[in-house]
Design a protein around this motif. Structure first.
Motif, PDB file in Angstrom:
ATOM      1  N   THR A  72       0.856  -1.191   0.000  1.00  0.00           N
ATOM      2  CA  THR A  72       0.000   0.000   0.000  1.00  0.00           C
ATOM      3  C   THR A  72       0.889   1.235   0.000  1.00  0.00           C
ATOM      4  O   THR A  72       1.931   1.273   0.655  1.00  0.00           O
ATOM      5  CB  THR A  72      -0.936   0.032   1.219  1.00  0.00           C
ATOM      6  OG1 THR A  72      -0.164   0.108   2.417  1.00  0.00           O
ATOM      7  CG2 THR A  72      -1.810  -1.209   1.257  1.00  0.00           C
TER       8      THR A  72
ATOM      9  N   GLN B 230       3.416   0.410   3.257  1.00  0.00           N
ATOM     10  CA  GLN B 230       3.182  -0.739   4.128  1.00  0.00           C
ATOM     11  C   GLN B 230       3.161  -1.997   3.266  1.00  0.00           C
ATOM     12  O   GLN B 230       2.476  -2.047   2.236  1.00  0.00           O
ATOM     13  CB  GLN B 230       1.836  -0.603   4.856  1.00  0.00           C
ATOM     14  CG  GLN B 230       1.418  -1.821   5.652  1.00  0.00           C
ATOM     15  CD  GLN B 230       2.290  -2.068   6.876  1.00  0.00           C
ATOM     16  OE1 GLN B 230       2.350  -1.241   7.771  1.00  0.00           O
ATOM     17  NE2 GLN B 230       2.959  -3.215   6.905  1.00  0.00           N
ATOM     18  N   THR B 231       3.923  -2.997   3.654  1.00  0.00           N
ATOM     19  CA  THR B 231       3.907  -4.267   2.933  1.00  0.00           C
ATOM     20  C   THR B 231       2.864  -5.200   3.551  1.00  0.00           C
ATOM     21  O   THR B 231       2.646  -5.207   4.756  1.00  0.00           O
ATOM     22  CB  THR B 231       5.289  -4.937   2.969  1.00  0.00           C
ATOM     23  OG1 THR B 231       5.701  -5.123   4.325  1.00  0.00           O
ATOM     24  CG2 THR B 231       6.316  -4.073   2.243  1.00  0.00           C
ATOM     25  N   LEU B 232       2.230  -6.008   2.680  1.00  0.00           N
ATOM     26  CA  LEU B 232       1.155  -6.909   3.096  1.00  0.00           C
ATOM     27  C   LEU B 232       1.430  -8.315   2.568  1.00  0.00           C
ATOM     28  O   LEU B 232       2.087  -8.493   1.536  1.00  0.00           O
ATOM     29  CB  LEU B 232      -0.191  -6.419   2.567  1.00  0.00           C
ATOM     30  CG  LEU B 232      -0.598  -4.980   2.892  1.00  0.00           C
ATOM     31  CD1 LEU B 232      -1.898  -4.645   2.171  1.00  0.00           C
ATOM     32  CD2 LEU B 232      -0.744  -4.776   4.393  1.00  0.00           C
ATOM     33  N   ASP B 233       0.863  -9.299   3.272  1.00  0.00           N
ATOM     34  CA  ASP B 233       1.009 -10.677   2.817  1.00  0.00           C
ATOM     35  C   ASP B 233      -0.146 -11.049   1.883  1.00  0.00           C
ATOM     36  O   ASP B 233      -0.945 -10.191   1.491  1.00  0.00           O
ATOM     37  CB  ASP B 233       1.105 -11.635   4.012  1.00  0.00           C
ATOM     38  CG  ASP B 233      -0.171 -11.648   4.861  1.00  0.00           C
ATOM     39  OD1 ASP B 233      -1.235 -11.178   4.383  1.00  0.00           O
ATOM     40  OD2 ASP B 233      -0.121 -12.137   6.000  1.00  0.00           O
TER      41      ASP B 233
ATOM     42  N   ALA C  77      -3.560  -9.917   2.724  1.00  0.00           N
ATOM     43  CA  ALA C  77      -3.671  -8.466   2.879  1.00  0.00           C
ATOM     44  C   ALA C  77      -3.495  -8.033   4.327  1.00  0.00           C
ATOM     45  O   ALA C  77      -4.044  -7.015   4.749  1.00  0.00           O
ATOM     46  CB  ALA C  77      -4.991  -7.948   2.315  1.00  0.00           C
ATOM     47  N   GLU C  78      -2.715  -8.797   5.065  1.00  0.00           N
ATOM     48  CA  GLU C  78      -2.375  -8.450   6.445  1.00  0.00           C
ATOM     49  C   GLU C  78      -0.980  -7.851   6.468  1.00  0.00           C
ATOM     50  O   GLU C  78      -0.114  -8.217   5.654  1.00  0.00           O
ATOM     51  CB  GLU C  78      -2.415  -9.697   7.341  1.00  0.00           C
ATOM     52  CG  GLU C  78      -3.791 -10.332   7.475  1.00  0.00           C
ATOM     53  CD  GLU C  78      -4.758  -9.460   8.249  1.00  0.00           C
ATOM     54  OE1 GLU C  78      -4.286  -8.596   9.030  1.00  0.00           O
ATOM     55  OE2 GLU C  78      -5.982  -9.622   8.067  1.00  0.00           O
ATOM     56  N   PRO C  79      -0.716  -6.899   7.393  1.00  0.00           N
ATOM     57  CA  PRO C  79       0.623  -6.319   7.484  1.00  0.00           C
ATOM     58  C   PRO C  79       1.698  -7.401   7.599  1.00  0.00           C
ATOM     59  O   PRO C  79       1.553  -8.370   8.339  1.00  0.00           O
ATOM     60  CB  PRO C  79       0.546  -5.454   8.742  1.00  0.00           C
ATOM     61  CG  PRO C  79      -0.904  -5.091   8.848  1.00  0.00           C
ATOM     62  CD  PRO C  79      -1.652  -6.304   8.375  1.00  0.00           C
TER      63      PRO C  79
END
Length: 382
Positions: free
Chosen positions: A33, A61-64, A67-69
């Motif tokens: 994001t 912010q990177t997500l898995d 879509a979780e941090p």
């Protein structure tokens, strides 16, 4: 039975590969994001086009895959489209624990020449250090849309480098709908235009390359829509594969007289590129004779040497419908009217019609061509 002998080498999977092999559901970088701070403009009130760098702060912010941090550590790459990062802007950011804030890092994003809907991109293309063993995931994310005005001809042409422009290589939409952009000359492979709001000599002219004789375009017509591939052909700005619309009009375009100081100043000449100009009392050098190096260039490209005072330039008479032999007039004075173009800093006046030249103040007289072909075939576009 056929046997194949294969070379053997050891393969050690990366930590990420091992984790994926052990647990395919293990968190991995999948999304990014990007949020941008500051004025974004709007489609109805866009921000001004800027050839000079401007800045914005962003948070990343990177997500898995859910879509979780994701607590990601590594480098990510920056880009801006439409537009480009400033030339001295490092395109890499180092993310720790999945987050990066340009304001906290005191590293604002500097970019320039953004036009139309533009976004800041962040992507995982591996680490900045090419020896890093971390594999790129190619996850990416884009910021909110920033809205910038489309550039006028002068805005993307006005640059100190006389052989490029701010948007070279871009598919460019040009701001014409609210301006008086006039067709000046129609040629066999395209047409020339000038933005009268900025005026002749102010970087406001351009050649539109249509590959064949354009239809529906006449001198004096108003261009109401224009976009195309922005390129520098031998140092001259042009749009190719253009999409254009026009309406009948009778716009008047000034034809300025060029003086010696302007012709000898590359930066001033850049301002006149693709504009129609006039020179008076110029001279064809007496040294322009068969066998001379410039004569060979003339036979090859259709360009012949000229001087105005101590300033040297070239004239291209290849497009004229009559047989004009400049060698026959070596040493004589002439007046000429045509379009300014360049080939790698060699400035050329391209004559475009039968009224383009007069000798010693008289209309071009009929004289047999004794020294060269009637119409040398050029190897460059108009």
């Amino acid at each position: 039975m056929i046997f194949f002998l294969l070379g053997c080498r050891s393969f050690v999977p990366s930590t990420d590969d091992q984790a994926s092999a052990q647990d395919p559901n293990a968190p991995k970088l999948t999304f990014i994001t990007v949020s941008v701070e500051g004025d974004l403009g709007s489609s109805s009130e866009p921000l001004p086009f800027s050839a000079e760098p401007i800045s914005r702060n962003i948070t990343v912010q990177t997500l898995d895959q859910n879509a979780e941090p994701l607590a990601f550590d590594g480098d990510l790459k920056l880009n801006v489209r439409n537009g480009r990062l400033a030339s001295d802007m490092d395109p890499w950011i180092s993310v720790t624990n999945g987050q990066w804030d340009s304001e906290s890092a005191n590293e604002p994003i500097y970019f320039q020449a953004a036009f139309g809907p533009s976004r800041i991109w962040v992507s995982d293309e591996g680490d900045k250090d090419s020896t890093s063993e971390r594999k790129a995931t190619y996850a990416s994310g884009v910021s909110e849309t920033m809205h910038f005005a489309f550039p006028t001809i002068a805005e993307f042409n006005r640059i100190e480098d006389t052989e490029t422009n701010h948007l070279v290589g871009e598919f460019t939409e040009v701001r014409v709908s609210d301006r008086d952009v006039a067709v000046t000359v129609v040629g066999t492979n395209g047409f020339w235009i000038t933005d009268l709001n900025d005026g002749v000599g102010n970087y406001a002219s351009m050649y539109i390359y249509t590959f064949s004789k354009p239809s529906g375009v006449r001198p004096g017509y108003r261009i109401t829509k224009l976009n195309g591939g922005n390129q520098e052909y031998l140092g001259t700005t042009q749009l190719s594969f253009p999409d254009h619309e026009q309406e009948e009009d009778n716009l008047f375009v000034e034809v300025p007289d060029m003086d010696e100081q302007t012709l000898c100043d590359p930066q001033k000449m850049e301002g006149y590129e693709s504009a129609m100009v006039r020179v008076t009392n110029a001279q064809i050098p007496a040294s322009f004779t068969p066998g001379s190096e410039e004569f060979i260039d003339y036979l090859e490209y259709g360009q012949w040497p000229a001087k105005l005072g101590d300033c040297s330039f070239h004239v291209d008479s290849n497009a004229l419908s009559f047989a004009f032999d400049p060698v026959a007039y070596a040493g004589e004075s002439f007046d000429a009217k045509g379009m300014i173009t360049q080939i790698w800093s060699k400035w050329i006046i391209v004559l475009v019609d039968d009224d383009g030249i007069s000798i010693d103040g008289n209309d071009f007289p009929t004289r047999p061509n004794h020294t060269g072909p009637q119409r040398p075939q050029p190897r460059h576009r108009e």
